[in-house]
Design a protein around this motif. Structure first.
Motif, PDB file in Angstrom:
ATOM      1  N   THR A  67       0.837  -1.201   0.000  1.00 40.68           N
ATOM      2  CA  THR A  67       0.000   0.000   0.000  1.00 40.68           C
ATOM      3  C   THR A  67       0.873   1.252   0.000  1.00 40.68           C
ATOM      4  OG1 THR A  67      -1.468  -1.295   1.404  1.00 40.68           O
ATOM      5  CG2 THR A  67      -2.012   1.032   1.118  1.00 40.68           C
ATOM      6  N   LEU A  68       1.927   1.212   0.832  1.00 41.88           N
ATOM      7  CA  LEU A  68       2.864   2.345   0.898  1.00 41.88           C
ATOM      8  C   LEU A  68       3.464   2.598  -0.482  1.00 41.88           C
ATOM      9  CD1 LEU A  68       4.344   4.350   2.829  1.00 41.88           C
ATOM     10  CD2 LEU A  68       6.137   2.631   3.037  1.00 41.88           C
ATOM     11  N   ALA A  69       3.819   1.516  -1.168  1.00 40.10           N
ATOM     12  CA  ALA A  69       4.396   1.649  -2.502  1.00 40.10           C
ATOM     13  C   ALA A  69       3.415   2.329  -3.451  1.00 40.10           C
ATOM     14  CB  ALA A  69       4.793   0.271  -3.043  1.00 40.10           C
ATOM     15  N   LYS A  70       2.138   1.934  -3.355  1.00 38.98           N
ATOM     16  CA  LYS A  70       1.110   2.519  -4.232  1.00 38.98           C
ATOM     17  C   LYS A  70       0.903   3.996  -3.903  1.00 38.98           C
ATOM     18  CE  LYS A  70      -1.713  -0.793  -5.321  1.00 38.98           C
ATOM     19  NZ  LYS A  70      -2.758  -1.770  -4.965  1.00 38.98           N
ATOM     20  N   MET A  71       0.871   4.303  -2.586  1.00 40.37           N
ATOM     21  CA  MET A  71       0.618   5.684  -2.154  1.00 40.37           C
ATOM     22  C   MET A  71       1.730   6.635  -2.564  1.00 40.37           C
ATOM     23  SD  MET A  71      -0.705   4.837   1.697  1.00 40.37           S
ATOM     24  CE  MET A  71      -0.297   6.448   2.356  1.00 40.37           C
ATOM     25  N   THR A  72       2.969   6.129  -2.665  1.00 35.67           N
ATOM     26  CA  THR A  72       4.111   7.032  -2.837  1.00 35.67           C
ATOM     27  C   THR A  72       4.660   7.029  -4.253  1.00 35.67           C
ATOM     28  OG1 THR A  72       5.554   5.262  -2.051  1.00 35.67           O
ATOM     29  CG2 THR A  72       4.827   6.888  -0.425  1.00 35.67           C
ATOM     30  N   GLY A  73       3.883   6.520  -5.195  1.00 34.19           N
ATOM     31  CA  GLY A  73       4.283   6.652  -6.602  1.00 34.19           C
ATOM     32  C   GLY A  73       5.344   5.674  -7.053  1.00 34.19           C
ATOM     33  N   ASP A  85       4.805   3.260  -8.809  1.00 33.69           N
ATOM     34  CA  ASP A  85       4.513   2.858 -10.195  1.00 33.69           C
ATOM     35  C   ASP A  85       5.082   3.861 -11.196  1.00 33.69           C
ATOM     36  OD1 ASP A  85       2.790   4.584  -9.014  1.00 33.69           O
ATOM     37  OD2 ASP A  85       0.982   3.875 -10.041  1.00 33.69           O
ATOM     38  N   ILE A  86       5.418   5.070 -10.730  1.00 33.39           N
ATOM     39  CA  ILE A  86       6.046   6.053 -11.631  1.00 33.39           C
ATOM     40  C   ILE A  86       7.495   5.632 -11.891  1.00 33.39           C
ATOM     41  CG2 ILE A  86       6.702   8.480 -11.939  1.00 33.39           C
ATOM     42  CD1 ILE A  86       4.472   9.106  -9.822  1.00 33.39           C
TER      43      ILE A  86
END
Lengths: 195, 459
Positions: free
Chosen positions: B112-118, B120-121
């Protein structure tokens, strides 16, 4: 030859040159020494492969390079002898000659590398070539470093930076250069000749 | 303290010690999870506790390095810091970013932290020690650049000494090699290959330069030995560090899919890596024996000597133990690695920071040394923490040897978890020793508030 009665050979209480370079030389010899021992172990495990691969090395260019480096070392001896008599110009010229011989070594070595790389040989070809290439390339880089050190000493000598009394820098450079020579004198028979 | 702007080092040192406490607490949580697997589950799973433990270690050491640089550089350069305001601003940015990261690790699942902090960019997360979310990584770069700008400008306008040049080289290297944490190729071999350019070239490369410079600075101050002598040692040590450490990276390339010659390169060069650490030990003792003054700060001298000895044992001896590829074939990824990691980090980077703090903190508080009772308390803390780490290392080494034997060498090898059950006794002993370490740390912090005795007036 040590001649105690001769006045031209002084006995050093400490090694010639800056003490720091001797720590450095010791470390370098240790690093190469470990590699030489590793070579011996690896060869003992696969004598046939080592002997076979060794046949493809260019022993002539290796032998010429040995003479080139020994000559270069001799020129450095003359450079130290010159500065001990306070002859800065002459000292710088002898160092230039030593550097020139270093350059000849590099050119001959490059031809040798070129031939090997064109034949598709790399670090992964086999264990022998891994040792051959890494040892000679490491040594090659030490020749370059030695030439840089000698060039710095030569420039200072040319500018009159050393004298008969104060010439530690020349001896420091010479000590390192002799080590580079010594390494090759061990490396050449070990890798090119002994089988 | 000779320059007013050196005072910015103080908050850095305080934050470093604060985060150190956090690191130890999470270490104790993990140590307990080794023996009672579901302790604090699901609130703090093992992988999260481990991430917090290692990340806090790295961050507090970085705080310590920055504080050390802000203290040392003005004194070496003989001029005020270029911008104390920038240094303080960066302190708060780094502290807040660090705290938010830890809160993120603990509050939400890592994915979730990974998704929240971009992530995927630009995907940079999910790799050991480099778990920080993208904004934190960018923040680290900004803070590092502002910090380097600040101290480099200070050196440029002032006196240039070998110590500050070596320190700058180390710190610039630290920033440059961190950039590889942004490079995350999809090929797993290449990913691991460059991951080590941050991880290995930090701890076995540029950080050693920082360590050498900090140790040399403190030794000049407490022994009064000529700068030329100390600088010559420093140069030889860093030359040896770089000769052995850079190609020594190869000892991580044995089994990750890289060409076979790395087994030779890695073994030979990393086998020589103990040499600079040994020289550091000889250096520290030699300088203290040749001291030309009796500095009132005995505790700082003890830390400096301790750094020499413990970094040699932890990084040098325990590193050599499993660095040759035929040995590493069996020891790779076992408790032997954990044993080495604990003593090496403590002996080298924890202790050099505590050496610097021990020397500088009394100065920052307006005295040349703490009172006798405060120093005695600090020295007790030194021995409690150091002896604890020695025993933690010995217990983990025993666990590692047993683990290798049961899991990888016997005629009927056990599975991983079955082997873990067999070494449980050593994990219990390690955890108990961890509490002794915590007592040492509490005593260490207490020594800062010790009111007994009279402090040495500032020189």
């Amino acid at each position: 030859m040590i001649n105690n009665t001769s006045t031209s050979h002084e006995i050093h209480a400490t090694p010639p040159g800056d003490l720091a370079i001797w720590f450095f030389i010791f470390a370098e010899l240790l690093a190469f020494g470990v590699f030489f021992v590793a070579y011996a172990f690896a060869r003992a495990h696969n004598v046939a492969l080592f002997d076979e691969s060794q046949q493809h090395l260019n022993r002539t260019s290796g032998a010429i390079n040995t003479l080139v480096l020994i000559t270069s070392s001799y020129f450095m001896v003359r450079a130290v002898a010159a500065i001990k008599q306070g002859l800065s110009r002459e000292c710088a010229r002898w160092i230039a000659a030593a550097i020139g011989m270093g350059g000849v070594f590099l050119v001959i070595k490059l031809f040798e590398f070129h031939a090997k790389f064109s034949a598709g040989i790399s670090l992964s070809t086999n264990t022998f070539y891994m040792f051959y290439l890494s040892l000679t390339i490491f040594h090659f880089m030490h020749v370059i470093l030695g030439m840089v050190i000698l060039a710095a000493v030569m420039l200072k000598a040319r500018g009159g930076g050393y004298s008969a009394e104060n010439h530690t820098g020349v001896e420091t450079g010479a000590s390192y250069w002799h080590m580079v020579d010594l390494l090759w004198i061990i490396l050449f028979p070990l890798v090119y000749v002994i089988h | 303290m000779q320059y007013k702007s050196q005072a910015v080092a103080k908050p850095y040192f305080i934050a470093a010690i604060g985060l150190f406490v956090g690191q130890i607490l999470f270490g104790l949580i993990m140590g307990y999870q080794y023996v009672v697997g579901d302790f604090l589950f699901p609130a703090i799973p093992f992988n999260v506790a481990r991430m917090v433990h290692t990340n806090l270690l790295i961050v507090w050491i970085l705080f310590g390095f920055m504080g050390a640089a802000y203290y040392l550089i003005p004194e070496e350069a003989e001029t005020e810091l270029f911008s104390p305001k920038l240094a303080l601003l960066m302190f708060w940015i780094f502290l807040v970013a660090g705290a938010l990261t830890i809160v993120g690790y603990l509050a939400v699942p890592y994915a979730t932290l990974a998704k929240m902090t971009g992530n995927d960019i630009l995907a940079t997360m999910g790799r050991e020690f480099l778990e920080q979310p993208l904004p934190t990584k960018v923040g680290i770069v900004i803070v590092a650049l502002a910090f380097l700008f600040n101290i480099s400008m200070t050196v440029l306008k002032g006196r240039k000494t070998s110590i500050s040049l070596v320190l700058l080289l180390g710190l610039w290297g630290l920033a440059i090699f961190f950039l590889f944490s942004f490079y995350n190729p999809s090929n797993l071999v290449m990913d691991k290959y460059f991951w080590w350019w941050t991880v290995h070239l930090w701890v076995e490369g540029v950080w050693e330069l920082i360590l050498g410079a900090m140790l040399a600075f403190v030794l000049i101050k407490i022994t009064g030995v000529d700068r030329e002598v100390i600088e010559k040692w420093l140069y030889i040590i860093i030359a040896m560090t770089l000769i052995t450490g850079i190609i020594g990276t190869g000892h991580h390339y044995f089994w990750i899919g890289t060409p076979e010659y790395w087994q030779w390169f890695g073994s030979v060069f990393s086998a020589l890596e103990p040499i600079p650490f040994f020289m550091m030990t000889v250096f520290a003792f030699n300088m203290v024996n040749r001291r030309r003054r009796e500095h009132p700060n005995k505790a700082a001298t003890l830390w400096a000597l301790g750094t020499g000895v413990m970094s040699f044992l932890g990084a040098g001896v325990w590193g050599f133990l499993h660095t040759l590829s035929p040995v590493n074939f069996y020891t790779h990824g076992t408790q032997i690695t954990a044993a080495h990691g604990h003593m090496a980090f403590y002996g080298a980077y924890v202790m050099v920071n505590l050496t610097m703090i021990s020397y500088a903190m009394p100065m920052l508080r307006g005295r040349s040394a703490n009172s006798g009772p405060a120093q005695i308390m600090e020295m007790w803390a030194f021995w409690l923490m150091t002896v604890s780490i020695v025993f933690i290392t010995l217990f983990l080494t025993a666990a590692g040897i047993l683990q290798i034997w049961l899991q990888r060498m016997g005629t009927t090898p056990l599975g991983f978890m079955a082997a873990q059950d067999q070494v449980m006794l050593f994990y219990w002993l390690r955890e108990i020793t961890g509490f002794v370490f915590l007592i040492g740390l509490v005593l260490y912090i207490w020594s800062f508030f010790c009111k007994k005795g009279t402090a040495q007036a500032a020189a």
